[in-house]
Scaffold this active site. Structure first.
Site, PDB file in Angstrom:
ATOM      1  CE  LYS A 284     -16.710   1.443  -5.437  1.00  6.07           C
ATOM      2  NZ  LYS A 284     -16.350   0.344  -6.525  1.00  6.07           N
TER       3      LYS A 284
ATOM      4  CB  CYS B  38     -20.222  -2.261  -3.096  1.00  4.22           C
ATOM      5  SG  CYS B  38     -18.603  -2.772  -2.416  1.00  4.22           S
TER       6      CYS B  38
ATOM      7  CG  LEU C 178     -36.309 -10.695  -1.436  1.00  2.00           C
ATOM      8  CD1 LEU C 178     -37.302 -12.084  -1.330  1.00  2.00           C
ATOM      9  CD2 LEU C 178     -36.921  -9.871  -2.125  1.00  2.00           C
TER      10      LEU C 178
ATOM     11  CG  ASP D 124      -2.149   0.676   1.001  1.00  3.88           C
ATOM     12  OD1 ASP D 124      -3.213   0.250   0.717  1.00  3.88           O
ATOM     13  OD2 ASP D 124      -2.024   2.124   1.156  1.00  3.88           O
TER      14      ASP D 124
ATOM     15  CE  LYS E 169     -22.267  -5.213   5.301  1.00  4.76           C
ATOM     16  NZ  LYS E 169     -22.121  -6.438   4.402  1.00  4.76           N
TER      17      LYS E 169
ATOM     18  CD  GLU F 256     -13.404 -11.664  -3.025  1.00  6.88           C
ATOM     19  OE1 GLU F 256     -12.542 -12.196  -3.572  1.00  6.88           O
ATOM     20  OE2 GLU F 256     -14.273 -12.180  -2.547  1.00  6.88           O
ATOM     21  CG  PHE F 257     -18.861 -11.909  -6.079  1.00  6.11           C
ATOM     22  CD1 PHE F 257     -19.280 -11.111  -6.990  1.00  6.11           C
ATOM     23  CD2 PHE F 257     -17.944 -12.911  -6.806  1.00  6.11           C
ATOM     24  CE1 PHE F 257     -19.317 -11.201  -8.156  1.00  6.11           C
ATOM     25  CE2 PHE F 257     -17.843 -13.175  -8.152  1.00  6.11           C
ATOM     26  CZ  PHE F 257     -18.667 -12.054  -8.951  1.00  6.11           C
TER      27      PHE F 257
ATOM     28  NE  ARG G 204     -22.423 -11.718   2.529  1.00  4.72           N
ATOM     29  CZ  ARG G 204     -23.004 -12.342   3.491  1.00  4.72           C
ATOM     30  NH1 ARG G 204     -24.254 -12.069   3.739  1.00  4.72           N
ATOM     31  NH2 ARG G 204     -22.551 -13.391   3.732  1.00  4.72           N
TER      32      ARG G 204
END
Ligand code: UGA
Length: 433
Positions: free
Chosen positions: A266, A263, A253, A30, A324, A151-152, A154
């Site tokens: 954007k 995410c 739901l 980084d 969240k 990447e999925f 959360r």
């Protein structure tokens, strides 16, 4: 396998730590020296459950290290991941790819022996082609492949999402890149996670399509919730009634104050832009983005209405600020628009959040931050539950009642049962019930 992870934000850090935990040798890079210094002392830049332990044990085992020096970090690496940010470009909502392209150029200058450069950042279709062009231009003799591997995961469940994914999507244009990525993910498909190999462009678009679809699903149930309120139906039962149909599925739901985070807002905007540029507009997603934006302020007005239509001089106790639970992330959190709407209407705000206060202070003004949910409710004219942290699920309701000046409770996450609240003498409203 030696892996370099360029960018130690959410995705880079979690992916790097998880790859190391599978036994690969990972260097996380980084540009921010402060961040790297803190990581070396096992201080995480974000709040993510389990991440500090995972980082600590893999550093101890000698499989994970941190550096600001990209050339050093990618030495001997067969896979070099680009996991830098792709924020919305100011003004038009396109994904800002300047960090991705800068990383590609720097990688090119240091390539030595075959390596696969993999975009893990969420990037618009065609970015892989541009990364390939940049590398070839900067280093014409380099031996490399360029792959896409979105990447999925959360936030808040990032480690388990990475280790037990529904699927792994890999977009490649050559066999050598495919072989490297298959080897890298072998520990996961031993866990039976399906690995899907597609073209690079397909893989890039799959990521946007997934996030946009989830945003559509949430917004759909939010609008059904509004309709439920008008016609006297219960959105939770409707959601269950449709979700049990396997074609629809029961997840995502939960009606609420609108989606936020780093995410969905954007990525929906970026997809809309890509689609418009290609003269193939995604009108559903355009509508969803607009409906979701409007919803957040509408939730603030809902609280004003619950207080009898006048918020001037009133105090609102807000429980939950982050977009969240289980994160300290405030990006595009509905709490921001809700609190600003209440302040615009003349209310003062006392708020409690288990992890988000430091980030909240950067985006919200004139909020009294409290040390417990109960403190935020002292003398308040209404309580609003914005984020469904576990700590709010079993509040002492008689204490809540006695602390509130007037017994108004607006539950934007449907955590409580209306009958129970009525029994406590609270004037309760939820979403779509
Ligand atoms: C999202 C996706 O779920 C991940 O698969 C993806 O990898 C990630 O974006 C990304 O692109 O990096 P995340 O933003 O961490 O993950 O959070 P989600 O759990 O998806 O929640 C997003 C928002 O939708 C939150 O504001 C949440 O409260 C809201 N939401 C979610 C609802 O209002 N109702 C639901 O039923 C589900």
């Amino acid at each position: 396998m030696r892996v370099a992870m360029i960018g130690s934000g959410y995705v880079g850090l979690v992916s790097g730590a998880c790859f190391a935990d599978f036994g690969h040798d990972v260097v996380c890079v980084d540009k921010d020296p402060g961040k790297i210094e803190r990581l070396k002392q096992n201080i995480m830049p974000i709040y993510e459950p389990g991440l500090d332990d995972l980082v600590e044990s893999n550093v101890k085992a000698g499989r994970l290290s941190f550096t600001t020096d990209l050339a050093e970090g990618m030495k001997g690496a067969q896979a070099i991941f680009i996991a830098v940010g792709t924020p919305s470009r100011r003004g038009d909502g396109h994904a800002d790819l300047s960090y991705v392209y800068a990383a590609a150029k720097e990688i090119a200058e240091n390539l030595d022996g075959f390596a696969v450069v993999v975009t893990k950042s969420t990037v618009p279709v065609g970015t892989g082609d541009e990364v390939e062009r940049i590398i070839r231009e900067a280093n014409p003799s380099a031996d490399f492949g360029v792959a896409s591997n979105p990447e999925f995961l959360r936030e808040g469940a990032a480690i388990s999402d990475f280790k037990r994914p529904d699927r792994i999507v890999v977009g490649v244009e050559d066999d050598r890149a495919q072989a490297v990525l298959e080897e890298l993910y072998r520990p996961l498909y031993l866990n039976q996670a399906p690995i899907m190999v597609t073209s690079r462009r397909t893989s890039e678009l799959t990521k946007y399509a997934a996030n946009a679809f989830l945003a559509v699903k949430i917004t759909f149930i939010n609008e059904i919730a509004d309709l439920c309120e008008k016609v006297g139906a219960n959105v939770q039962d409707v959601a269950r009634g449709i979700g049990l149909d396997n074609r629809i599925g029961s997840k995502f739901l939960n009606a609420g104050p609108g989606y936020g985070g780093s995410c969905f807002p954007k990525d929906t905007l970026a997809l809309i832009k890509t689609a418009q540029d290609n003269e193939s507009p995604v009108r559903i997603v355009e509508t969803v983005a607009q409906v979701n934006d409007n919803r957040k302020r509408a939730m603030g007005r809902r609280v004003v209405a619950a207080m009898g239509g006048d918020a001037r001089g009133k105090k609102v106790g807000v429980l939950g600020l982050t977009f969240k639970p289980n994160t300290d992330d405030m990006r595009d959190s509905p709490a921001i628009a809700i609190i600003q709407t209440l302040q615009d209407a003349g209310a003062t705000i006392a708020a409690y959040d288990p992890e988000g206060v430091e980030q909240a202070k950067l985006v919200l003004n004139n909020v009294e931050y409290c040390d417990s949910p109960y403190q935020a409710l002292e003398g308040a004219d209404a309580m609003v539950l914005v984020t469904e942290w576990d700590a709010f699920r079993a509040l002492d309701l008689s204490r809540v009642k006695s602390l509130l000046k007037s017994p108004v409770v607006v539950d934007l996450r449907n955590v409580y049962r209306p009958e129970e609240m009525a029994r406590q003498g609270l004037q309760y409203s939820g979403i779509g019930r």
